[in-house]
Design an enzyme around this catalytic site. Structure first.
Site, PDB file in Angstrom:
ATOM      1  N   HIS A 197      79.484  67.318  29.534  1.00 24.84           N
ATOM      2  CA  HIS A 197      80.023  66.076  28.969  1.00 24.84           C
ATOM      3  C   HIS A 197      81.467  66.274  28.484  1.00 24.84           C
ATOM      4  O   HIS A 197      82.341  65.444  28.716  1.00 24.84           O
ATOM      5  CB  HIS A 197      79.203  65.626  27.763  1.00 24.84           C
ATOM      6  CG  HIS A 197      77.757  65.328  28.044  1.00 24.84           C
ATOM      7  ND1 HIS A 197      76.735  66.110  27.564  1.00 24.84           N
ATOM      8  CD2 HIS A 197      77.167  64.323  28.731  1.00 24.84           C
ATOM      9  CE1 HIS A 197      75.571  65.599  27.932  1.00 24.84           C
ATOM     10  NE2 HIS A 197      75.805  64.518  28.650  1.00 24.84           N
ATOM     11  N   GLN A 240      66.486  52.699  31.898  1.00 29.16           N
ATOM     12  CA  GLN A 240      66.556  53.601  33.056  1.00 29.16           C
ATOM     13  C   GLN A 240      65.443  54.649  33.046  1.00 29.16           C
ATOM     14  O   GLN A 240      65.380  55.487  33.936  1.00 29.16           O
ATOM     15  CB  GLN A 240      67.935  54.245  33.172  1.00 29.16           C
ATOM     16  CG  GLN A 240      68.236  55.314  32.136  1.00 29.16           C
ATOM     17  CD  GLN A 240      69.700  55.728  32.198  1.00 29.16           C
ATOM     18  OE1 GLN A 240      70.599  54.948  31.915  1.00 29.16           O
ATOM     19  NE2 GLN A 240      69.943  56.977  32.585  1.00 29.16           N
TER      20      GLN A 240
HETATM   21  P1  AMP Z   1      74.043  61.978  30.573  1.00 29.37           P
HETATM   22  O1  AMP Z   1      74.302  62.117  29.113  1.00 29.37           O
HETATM   23  O2  AMP Z   1      73.029  62.934  31.113  1.00 29.37           O
HETATM   24  O3  AMP Z   1      73.790  60.546  30.981  1.00 29.37           O
HETATM   25  O4  AMP Z   1      75.407  62.386  31.298  1.00 29.37           O
HETATM   26  C1  AMP Z   1      76.602  61.691  31.018  1.00 29.37           C
HETATM   27  C2  AMP Z   1      77.632  62.054  32.047  1.00 29.37           C
HETATM   28  O5  AMP Z   1      77.875  63.457  32.012  1.00 29.37           O
HETATM   29  C3  AMP Z   1      77.184  61.718  33.487  1.00 29.37           C
HETATM   30  O6  AMP Z   1      78.286  61.216  34.216  1.00 29.37           O
HETATM   31  C4  AMP Z   1      76.754  63.065  34.002  1.00 29.37           C
HETATM   32  O7  AMP Z   1      76.859  63.179  35.420  1.00 29.37           O
HETATM   33  C5  AMP Z   1      77.751  63.977  33.310  1.00 29.37           C
HETATM   34  N1  AMP Z   1      77.226  65.351  33.287  1.00 29.37           N
HETATM   35  C6  AMP Z   1      76.038  65.752  32.784  1.00 29.37           C
HETATM   36  N2  AMP Z   1      75.876  67.083  32.975  1.00 29.37           N
HETATM   37  C7  AMP Z   1      76.985  67.517  33.620  1.00 29.37           C
HETATM   38  C8  AMP Z   1      77.416  68.791  34.117  1.00 29.37           C
HETATM   39  N3  AMP Z   1      76.665  69.885  33.991  1.00 29.37           N
HETATM   40  N4  AMP Z   1      78.610  68.840  34.742  1.00 29.37           N
HETATM   41  C9  AMP Z   1      79.376  67.733  34.889  1.00 29.37           C
HETATM   42  N5  AMP Z   1      79.023  66.520  34.439  1.00 29.37           N
HETATM   43  C10 AMP Z   1      77.840  66.404  33.825  1.00 29.37           C
END
Ligand code: AMP
Length: 276
Positions: free
Chosen positions: A34, A58
């Site tokens: 993040h 979701q």
């Molecule tokens: P989430 O909180 O899981 O909804 O993720 C929020 C954003 O962070 C989304 O765009 C994810 O694709 C991105 N994200 C989560 N984990 C990673 C990671 N390991 N590397 C890059 N982006 C990430």
């Protein structure tokens, strides 16, 4: 850094932000993945907005909505360090009042992979992201390659519905042993954490075989499945080698190809991907 909980207040402060505005939507429990998105937004925009919202629509009925990890105090401290301008943390009641009854649905690319395994998941994602885009009105929004299909679906929504912003995809951030960072990794016990390395090992195997000349997608899928099956704690949901735009499964693997998988380690469902 301002922390905002209502839509009206977010709209009011948005008008005062210096353009362009970079936006990073998250579900919180932040990690380096993040924060890499936030840093990228920070370097490319004078104003940065991050949202933290665990979006109930979701998650399916069998999914982990109730136990999804949350730690807003820690998240806010991390975002403050990254010089975030605004953190938008609406309540579910504010985002989905009782009379709420409109949905954004993207077609075919949502039916594959995650969409096939998690019915309704992308309808929840596109609806909440469309709402957040309308509220925050960013110039650019940042998404991780970790959720490759999500980035593809959002780009399709933005193109089809003429939304007025740019979508930036940021490379996946990994632990030293290759495991993609994820808020869900926190569910893994030490033995499962060790077993979870099989996801990246499997993607790396596909890449190695492909670089050595194996272009038959079925043979590559079989090699991937065989490697995962050697790990007793791992349970395959899907293994895919698909066109990165249409997500149609490939017969012959020419570049570019999206190699993606979903594997359950115990009760924890993990996803990862690479692009060949
Ligand atoms: P989430 O909180 O899981 O909804 O993720 C929020 C954003 O962070 C989304 O765009 C994810 O694709 C991105 N994200 C989560 N984990 C990673 C990671 N390991 N590397 C890059 N982006 C990430």
């Amino acid at each position: 850094m301002k922390v905002i909980e209502t839509v009206d207040e977010m709209r009011r402060l948005r008008r005062e932000l210096a353009e362009p505005v970079g936006f990073v939507p998250t579900m919180g429990y932040l990690h380096e993945g993040h924060l890499t998105l936030v840093r990228r937004a920070r370097t490319e925009n004078p104003s940065v907005v991050v949202s933290i919202f665990v979006n109930p629509t979701q998650f399916g009925p069998q999914d982990d909505f109730d136990k999804y990890p949350r730690n807003p105090q820690r998240d806010l401290a991390l975002l403050e360090k990254e010089k975030t301008d605004i953190v938008f943390m609406p309540s579910a009641a504010k985002m989905y009042p009782p009379q709420f009854n409109s949905w954004v649905e993207v077609g075919k690319v949502t039916e594959r992979l995650e969409g096939a395994s998690r019915p309704g998941h992308f309808r929840g994602v596109t609806t909440v992201i469309a709402k957040l885009f309308n509220i925050v009105q960013p110039t650019r929004a940042y998404f991780g390659q970790k959720d490759a299909q999500q980035a593809i679906v959002i780009k399709k929504m933005v193109a089809d519905l003429n939304m007025n912003l740019e979508i930036v995809t940021v490379p996946t951030v990994r632990e030293p042993d290759g495991l993609a960072m994820s808020s869900r990794n926190t569910y893994l016990n030490p033995q499962q954490r060790q077993a979870a390395t099989v996801l990246y090992q499997t993607l790396s195997l596909a890449q190695k075989l492909w670089l050595q000349g194996e272009k038959d997608a079925d043979k590559l899928r079989q090699e991937m499945i065989a490697l995962i099956q050697k790990q007793p704690l791992a349970d395959i949901d899907y293994v895919s080698i698909a066109d990165p735009e249409t997500l149609d499964e490939l017969d012959t693997v020419n570049s570019p190809a999206l190699v993606a998988l979903a594997v359950k380690i115990g009760k924890t469902r993990l996803i990862d991907n690479i692009v060949l």
